[in-house]
Design an enzyme around this catalytic site. Structure first.
Site, short mmCIF file in Angstrom:
data_model
loop_
_atom_site.label_atom_id
_atom_site.label_comp_id
_atom_site.label_asym_id
_atom_site.label_seq_id
_atom_site.Cartn_x
_atom_site.Cartn_y
_atom_site.Cartn_z
CE LYS A 193 2.63 2.31 4.41
NZ LYS A 193 1.99 1.35 3.46
CE LYS A 243 -5.24 -1.41 2.02
NZ LYS A 243 -3.95 -2.11 2.05
CB THR A 293 -0.92 0.02 1.23
OG1 THR A 293 -1.74 -1.15 1.21
CG2 THR A 293 -1.80 1.27 1.23
#
Length: 279
Positions: A235, A167, A92
């Site tokens: 993140k 995502k 990701t």
């Protein structure tokens, strides 16, 4: 087909094992071989250098931690990769970085797919991950058997970068869902009502959710074993806020709450530990 894999961590290792179960020959690069012993015992072939892995394999897969790691790894991959090969990034990462990698791939006549997954370590172990793929559709179709090795729901999301965009949208929804569960917990606690009624009374109603099913009891039991690390979730959420055209107020709130928990030593705990901020 020989598959090269870089990044055999909490998600990558079970994904590799599913590929081996499907009779793929999998070559793995790892700086610390002792950390991937179960994968090697399963039959994966250890490569000591990325150069060897890239030159030996037809498809190169990556599943690392942060966009900076993706960039570093692909700088090395692009030194050695031959035209006609395929690279798939399951990390990701930044959608914009995925677009940049695709552009570099075009220059080298290498097809790049961004294919982040969702489903956590449980989904990886069970082979029931959701895979979100961006890139050329014909390459997606060609690589689909790889995705089906560890994925239950496989989606083609469109051009390069789109898998990452979808995502990140997933992470935005999870963040706000976790926040809602925690706020409901705090509300009942303040009203001297048993907080566990969030699960016993509400999980099957309109407020029910996948996060409540997977993490609700863990949150209330103080079980913070990582299915997905806090540090990686932060993140992802920072990627969302940095590339979004809307404020994402809820996400910014959740980031600040997690940063407080990081200061308290929760960086490598599971995302369900958000409840600690409210206790």
């Amino acid at each position: 087909m020989k598959i090269g894999w870089i990044g055999a961590g909490i998600m990558g290792s079970p994904m590799i094992m599913h590929l081996i179960d499907r009779q793929y020959e999998v070559h793995v690069y790892a700086r610390h071989a002792e950390k991937i012993k179960p994968v090697l015992d399963k039959g994966a072939i250890l490569e000591k250098e990325i150069k060897n892995l890239v030159q030996e394999c037809d498809v190169i897969c990556t599943m690392v931690g942060f966009p900076s790691d993706v960039k570093e790894v692909y700088e090395e991959i692009f030194k050695w990769v031959d035209a006609g090969k395929v690279c798939i990034d399951f990390t990701t990462s930044s959608p914009k970085l995925a677009e940049e990698l695709n552009a570099l791939g075009i220059q080298k006549q290498v097809d790049i797919l961004d294919a982040p997954v969702t489903g956590g370590d449980v989904g990886a172990k069970k082979g029931t991950l959701t895979v979100l793929v961006g890139g050329k559709e014909e390459v997606y179709e060609e690589m689909k058997p790889i995705f089906e090795s560890f994925g239950k729901d496989i989606y083609y999301c469109g051009k390069a970068g789109n898998g990452q965009y979808v995502k990140i949208a997933n992470q935005i929804m999870i963040a706000n869902n976790l926040q809602g569960i925690c706020e409901a917990y705090q509300y009942l606690s303040d009203m001297s009502v048993d907080e566990n009624m969030i699960i016993s009374c509400l999980k099957n109603g309109a407020a029910g959710s996948r996060q409540l099913d997977l993490n609700g009891q863990k949150m209330f039991d103080g079980d913070y074993a990582p299915g997905f690390y806090v540090k990686h979730f932060i993140k992802d959420l920072k990627i969302a806020t940095s590339e979004s055209k809307v404020p994402l107020t809820g996400v910014k709130t959740v980031i600040n709450e997690y940063l407080d928990l990081v200061d308290r030593g929760y960086s490598e705990k599971g995302t369900q530990c958000l409840i600690e901020y409210f206790k």
